[in-house]
Design a protein around this motif. Structure first.
Motif, PDB file in Angstrom:
ATOM      1  N   LEU A 133       0.854  -1.189   0.000  1.00 38.67           N
ATOM      2  CA  LEU A 133       0.000   0.000   0.000  1.00 38.67           C
ATOM      3  C   LEU A 133       0.885   1.234   0.000  1.00 38.67           C
ATOM      4  N   ALA A 134       0.673   2.105  -0.957  1.00 36.52           N
ATOM      5  CA  ALA A 134       1.515   3.280  -1.116  1.00 36.52           C
ATOM      6  C   ALA A 134       1.509   4.161   0.128  1.00 36.52           C
ATOM      7  N   GLU A 135       0.348   4.284   0.765  1.00 37.06           N
ATOM      8  CA  GLU A 135       0.271   5.120   1.970  1.00 37.06           C
ATOM      9  C   GLU A 135       1.190   4.596   3.064  1.00 37.06           C
ATOM     10  N   LEU A 136       1.205   3.287   3.256  1.00 40.94           N
ATOM     11  CA  LEU A 136       2.059   2.699   4.285  1.00 40.94           C
ATOM     12  C   LEU A 136       3.533   2.769   3.899  1.00 40.94           C
ATOM     13  N   MET A 137       3.818   2.632   2.614  1.00 40.45           N
ATOM     14  CA  MET A 137       5.198   2.755   2.152  1.00 40.45           C
ATOM     15  C   MET A 137       5.709   4.182   2.372  1.00 40.45           C
ATOM     16  N   ALA A 138       4.867   5.169   2.107  1.00 40.63           N
ATOM     17  CA  ALA A 138       5.250   6.565   2.335  1.00 40.63           C
ATOM     18  C   ALA A 138       5.481   6.811   3.819  1.00 40.63           C
TER      19      ALA A 138
END
Length: 71
Positions: free
Chosen positions: A38-43
């Protein structure tokens, strides 16, 4: 070096365990890949590691842009 050259873009597909590494979609070893990246968690993880992060929405994919000089 221009400011833009210091930034790297990380797409969730680069670490998606469901994508084949042969065609270049996944760029990490299967042992390090994530089942549902998930991009949000990666960010958030990049921010927690001390990187400056710009979270962008492009078309239907989410993109994380990381300043590699920030840490």
């Amino acid at each position: 070096m221009t400011v833009a050259r210091r930034w790297d873009t990380i797409y969730p597909i680069y670490v998606d365990a469901k994508r084949p590494q042969q065609d270049g979609a996944r760029r990490v070893n299967a042992k390090l890949a994530l089942e549902w990246p998930l991009a949000e968690l990666m960010a958030k993880a990049c921010r927690m590691l001390g990187f400056e992060v710009v979270f962008e929405v492009r078309f239907v994919s989410l993109v994380i842009v990381v300043d590699r000089k920030a840490s």
